[in-house]
Design a protein around this motif. Sequence first.
Motif, PDB file in Angstrom:
ATOM      1  N   SER A 101       0.839  -1.194   0.000  1.00 29.16           N
ATOM      2  CA  SER A 101       0.000   0.000   0.000  1.00 29.16           C
ATOM      3  C   SER A 101       0.879   1.251   0.000  1.00 29.16           C
ATOM      4  CB  SER A 101      -0.882  -0.003   1.254  1.00 29.16           C
ATOM      5  OG  SER A 101      -1.723   1.112   1.299  1.00 29.16           O
ATOM      6  N   LYS A 138      -3.772   0.636  -3.742  1.00 30.29           N
ATOM      7  CA  LYS A 138      -4.160   0.643  -2.341  1.00 30.29           C
ATOM      8  C   LYS A 138      -3.443   1.787  -1.643  1.00 30.29           C
ATOM      9  CE  LYS A 138      -4.898  -4.359  -1.862  1.00 30.29           C
ATOM     10  NZ  LYS A 138      -4.491  -5.576  -1.118  1.00 30.29           N
ATOM     11  N   ASN A 164     -12.866   6.769  -6.227  1.00 27.24           N
ATOM     12  CA  ASN A 164     -13.192   5.415  -5.763  1.00 27.24           C
ATOM     13  C   ASN A 164     -12.204   4.343  -6.216  1.00 27.24           C
ATOM     14  OD1 ASN A 164     -15.456   6.219  -4.326  1.00 27.24           O
ATOM     15  ND2 ASN A 164     -16.790   6.079  -6.118  1.00 27.24           N
ATOM     16  N   GLU A 167      -8.153   2.364  -3.172  1.00 26.50           N
ATOM     17  CA  GLU A 167      -8.666   1.502  -2.102  1.00 26.50           C
ATOM     18  C   GLU A 167      -8.111   2.000  -0.761  1.00 26.50           C
ATOM     19  OE1 GLU A 167      -7.892  -3.022  -0.823  1.00 26.50           O
ATOM     20  OE2 GLU A 167      -8.787  -2.811  -2.830  1.00 26.50           O
ATOM     21  N   THR A 169      -7.454   2.475   3.208  1.00 27.63           N
ATOM     22  CA  THR A 169      -7.415   1.997   4.591  1.00 27.63           C
ATOM     23  C   THR A 169      -7.073   3.188   5.465  1.00 27.63           C
ATOM     24  OG1 THR A 169      -6.737  -0.268   4.052  1.00 27.63           O
ATOM     25  CG2 THR A 169      -6.218   0.523   6.252  1.00 27.63           C
ATOM     26  N   ASN A 196     -16.114   5.752   0.861  1.00 24.54           N
ATOM     27  CA  ASN A 196     -15.007   5.213   0.069  1.00 24.54           C
ATOM     28  C   ASN A 196     -13.878   4.629   0.928  1.00 24.54           C
ATOM     29  OD1 ASN A 196     -14.416   7.799   0.962  1.00 24.54           O
ATOM     30  ND2 ASN A 196     -13.197   8.340  -0.834  1.00 24.54           N
ATOM     31  N   LYS A 198     -12.471   1.582   2.694  1.00 27.94           N
ATOM     32  CA  LYS A 198     -12.684   0.142   2.677  1.00 27.94           C
ATOM     33  C   LYS A 198     -12.470  -0.474   4.055  1.00 27.94           C
ATOM     34  CE  LYS A 198     -11.375  -4.225   0.520  1.00 27.94           C
ATOM     35  NZ  LYS A 198     -10.521  -4.921  -0.466  1.00 27.94           N
ATOM     36  N   ARG A 199     -11.464   0.039   4.778  1.00 29.96           N
ATOM     37  CA  ARG A 199     -11.145  -0.535   6.096  1.00 29.96           C
ATOM     38  C   ARG A 199     -10.745   0.574   7.064  1.00 29.96           C
ATOM     39  NH1 ARG A 199      -7.441  -5.518   5.884  1.00 29.96           N
ATOM     40  NH2 ARG A 199      -9.408  -6.642   6.302  1.00 29.96           N
ATOM     41  N   ASP A 220     -12.025  -4.724  11.629  1.00 28.90           N
ATOM     42  CA  ASP A 220     -12.879  -5.838  11.229  1.00 28.90           C
ATOM     43  C   ASP A 220     -12.230  -7.150  11.662  1.00 28.90           C
ATOM     44  OD1 ASP A 220     -11.280  -6.931   8.666  1.00 28.90           O
ATOM     45  OD2 ASP A 220     -11.295  -4.734   8.620  1.00 28.90           O
TER      46      ASP A 220
END
Length: 346
Positions: A101, A138, A164, A167, A169, A196, A198-199, A220
């Motif tokens: 990332s 990412k 979008n 990705e 985080t 937008n 993701k985590r 998560d």
Amino acid sequence: MKVTEFPDRVLKIDEEKYLYFGGTAYLGLPPNKKFQKILFKNITRWGTAYGSSRNANIKLTAYEKGETFLAKFIQAEAALTVSSGMLAGRLVLESLKQEKSVFYHFPDTHVAISNPDSIPFFINEKLNPRLLDNKLEKITILSDAVTSNAVTAADFSVLEQIPNHKEITLVIDESHSLGILGKNGSGIFSTINQPNIKRKILVSSLGKAMGLSGGVIASDINFITKIKENDTFVSSAGMNPAFVQTLADAEKIYWKQNKKMRENLTYIHSKLIPNTNILFDQNYPVIYPKIENINTILASNKIIITNFKYTSETDYLNRIIITANHKKKDLDKIIEILNQYQNEND
């Protein structure tokens, strides 16, 4: 200054009493008798330390109890305790680096989640243009929930400008917001809902508002499972199990102390004269006074505040900490001085 006992609202220096508005015990828990009683009971049950790996064949239910509480409190799918907030940050970064990332950081991000390969999120107070390009990738964004010299939470609505195909985080350090901000002190993790992202990953010290040496990671279930398989986590001893059990057992005390802290902040808000020399928000228990020689002025009035310098800074930081344990007479004294000297600086 050397003291021989925990510095609560009052401390002794050379046999003289001073009011203390420093430290990070925002909820006033270390000297709280009811909190101590719960902790002492759990030390009797779980001992003073447990040096085994969390992945060993013997599993202590203390960890399950405390981590279930933290996940519910923070409003995350899962939570995992470790021995310190610094270790929590290192574990998260280790795991994310494996995902190739690109890292970005908000200004003044704490060293616990700093990455030498990270690049600024803002350039000249605008979004880094790399965040807006057409490249599919990412990205990991690192930020404190509340940075040094700030009294409000970071604004993450700016993330909505990122296209979008990136990705996202988001990693937030809640060491100075968990136990303080949010409903009953749950922090800001659950309020960050940009579509937008993701985590989301929370890291935090538990040795500040929460009153116990240790750290927490919340996210998560899949990410927490990945952390549990991390070599550093597997080879490290866990947080003291007596402390982890105490997190769950002291839930009502956390709520009560958070309420007392908020009442103190409301009282200050009603008495403190608004002025640009004073950085204060009624929802946050830290005051930054921009008053020349304020540290010396307060000390001459038998008041001690936090005064130190980060290694990356050139000037000393003066920080006034309001805790749940301060009494109205304590607040009146420091408010009177701040009101007097800020007016002289107009």
